[in-house]
Design a protein around this motif. Structure first.
Motif, short mmCIF file in Angstrom:
data_model
loop_
_atom_site.label_atom_id
_atom_site.label_comp_id
_atom_site.label_asym_id
_atom_site.label_seq_id
_atom_site.Cartn_x
_atom_site.Cartn_y
_atom_site.Cartn_z
N ALA A 117 0.83 -1.20 0.00
CA ALA A 117 0.00 0.00 0.00
C ALA A 117 0.87 1.25 0.00
CB ALA A 117 -0.93 0.00 1.21
N ALA A 118 1.90 1.26 0.83
CA ALA A 118 2.80 2.42 0.89
C ALA A 118 3.52 2.60 -0.44
CB ALA A 118 3.80 2.24 2.03
N GLU A 122 3.18 5.87 -2.82
CA GLU A 122 4.37 6.67 -3.15
C GLU A 122 4.57 6.77 -4.66
OE1 GLU A 122 6.13 8.50 -1.07
OE2 GLU A 122 4.84 7.79 0.54
N LYS A 123 4.06 5.79 -5.42
CA LYS A 123 4.16 5.86 -6.88
C LYS A 123 3.20 6.89 -7.47
CE LYS A 123 4.28 2.30 -9.48
NZ LYS A 123 4.01 0.99 -10.10
N GLY A 124 2.24 7.39 -6.66
CA GLY A 124 1.35 8.44 -7.14
C GLY A 124 -0.12 8.12 -7.10
N MET A 125 -0.49 6.90 -6.74
CA MET A 125 -1.92 6.58 -6.65
C MET A 125 -2.53 7.30 -5.45
SD MET A 125 -1.87 2.47 -7.47
CE MET A 125 -3.63 2.26 -7.63
N THR A 126 -3.83 7.55 -5.52
CA THR A 126 -4.52 8.17 -4.39
C THR A 126 -4.83 7.10 -3.35
OG1 THR A 126 -6.73 7.82 -5.28
CG2 THR A 126 -5.60 9.88 -5.90
N LEU A 127 -5.18 7.55 -2.15
CA LEU A 127 -5.57 6.61 -1.10
C LEU A 127 -6.75 5.74 -1.56
CD1 LEU A 127 -5.40 8.90 2.06
CD2 LEU A 127 -3.80 7.09 1.42
N GLU A 128 -7.73 6.38 -2.22
CA GLU A 128 -8.91 5.66 -2.68
C GLU A 128 -8.55 4.62 -3.75
OE1 GLU A 128 -8.75 9.00 -2.44
OE2 GLU A 128 -10.13 9.36 -0.76
N GLU A 129 -7.64 4.97 -4.64
CA GLU A 129 -7.23 4.02 -5.69
C GLU A 129 -6.50 2.82 -5.10
OE1 GLU A 129 -6.68 7.20 -9.38
OE2 GLU A 129 -4.96 6.72 -8.10
N ALA A 131 -6.81 1.75 -2.05
CA ALA A 131 -7.81 1.00 -1.27
C ALA A 131 -8.64 0.11 -2.18
CB ALA A 131 -8.71 1.97 -0.51
N ALA A 132 -9.06 0.63 -3.33
CA ALA A 132 -9.86 -0.17 -4.26
C ALA A 132 -9.05 -1.34 -4.81
CB ALA A 132 -10.36 0.72 -5.41
N LYS A 133 -7.78 -1.11 -5.08
CA LYS A 133 -6.93 -2.17 -5.63
C LYS A 133 -6.70 -3.28 -4.61
CE LYS A 133 -2.47 -2.93 -7.82
NZ LYS A 133 -2.64 -3.08 -9.24
N LEU A 134 -6.54 -2.90 -3.34
CA LEU A 134 -6.24 -3.89 -2.30
C LEU A 134 -7.50 -4.41 -1.60
CD1 LEU A 134 -3.07 -2.27 -0.70
CD2 LEU A 134 -3.19 -4.03 -2.46
N GLY A 135 -8.64 -3.81 -1.86
CA GLY A 135 -9.88 -4.28 -1.27
C GLY A 135 -10.06 -3.92 0.19
N VAL A 136 -9.55 -2.76 0.58
CA VAL A 136 -9.70 -2.29 1.97
C VAL A 136 -10.18 -0.84 1.93
CG1 VAL A 136 -7.96 -3.84 2.95
CG2 VAL A 136 -7.27 -1.60 2.06
N GLY A 137 -10.38 -0.26 3.09
CA GLY A 137 -10.82 1.13 3.17
C GLY A 137 -9.67 2.10 3.02
N ASP A 138 -9.99 3.34 2.66
CA ASP A 138 -8.93 4.33 2.48
C ASP A 138 -8.25 4.70 3.79
OD1 ASP A 138 -11.31 5.57 3.19
OD2 ASP A 138 -10.80 7.44 2.19
N GLN A 154 -1.15 16.41 0.37
CA GLN A 154 -2.31 17.29 0.54
C GLN A 154 -3.34 16.96 -0.53
OE1 GLN A 154 -1.00 21.32 0.35
NE2 GLN A 154 -0.33 21.35 2.48
N ARG A 155 -4.59 17.27 -0.23
CA ARG A 155 -5.66 17.06 -1.21
C ARG A 155 -5.49 18.02 -2.36
NH1 ARG A 155 -10.82 14.69 0.39
NH2 ARG A 155 -10.45 13.58 2.31
#
Length: 161
Positions: A117-118, A122-129, A131-138, A154-155
């Motif tokens: 996840a980290a 760090e590669k540039g995906m958002t928390l939501e992306e 989370a969706a890829k790993l099947g967990v919450g943001d 930052q957002r």
């Protein structure tokens, strides 16, 4: 001076309100002694006292249903499915499983998943992306990134990759 005429005129131009008229009628009629109701004994069943006037509808599971829920939980049936099948809240599922002696499962990421996840974040995906890829919450991803020593961006607009 004729006092009867003045009293009559005062009554003619006054506009007593309904609550006032109700109060006057009750005073003239006399107070009734209120009859106190006998205290009811609390209602109980095999599980203990029954809650009265609950603000929310509650599903009370029978002892066999509690056992079935704990057994299904121990087999690995997802909590969302148990919630739907038994009509209880997800915290109730965890509580009943713990009461039955079943080890409570925690959703989340193991050490390898936290590192992944980290890395993805760090590669540039958002928390939501992530989370969706790993099947967990943001929030789980956020926690994994912080635990792994990363910082949360930052957002706003992402820098172009």
């Amino acid at each position: 001076m004729n006092w009867d005429v003045l009293v009559h005129l005062a009554g003619w131009f006054s506009n007593p309100r309904k609550p006032l008229m109700t109060l006057i009628r009750r005073v003239l009629r006399g107070t009734r002694r209120s009859v106190s109701r006998p205290e009811r004994e609390p209602i109980e069943d095999v599980r203990g006292p029954v809650a009265e006037n609950s603000p929310r509808p509650q599903t009370r599971l029978s002892v066999p249903n509690r056992a079935a829920l704990a057994e299904e939980y121990a087999k690995g049936v997802p909590v969302d499915e148990l919630v739907r099948r038994f009509g209880v809240h997800r915290t109730t599922v965890h509580r009943l499983a713990a009461q039955a002696g079943v080890a409570v499962r925690r959703r989340g990421l193991d050490e390898r998943g936290r590192r992944e996840a980290a890395r993805l974040y760090e590669k540039g995906m958002t928390l939501e992306e992530v989370a969706a890829k790993l099947g967990v919450g943001d929030e789980t991803v956020r926690s994994a990134v912080v635990t792994s020593g990363g910082t949360i961006r930052q957002r706003g607009r992402r820098p172009s990759l």
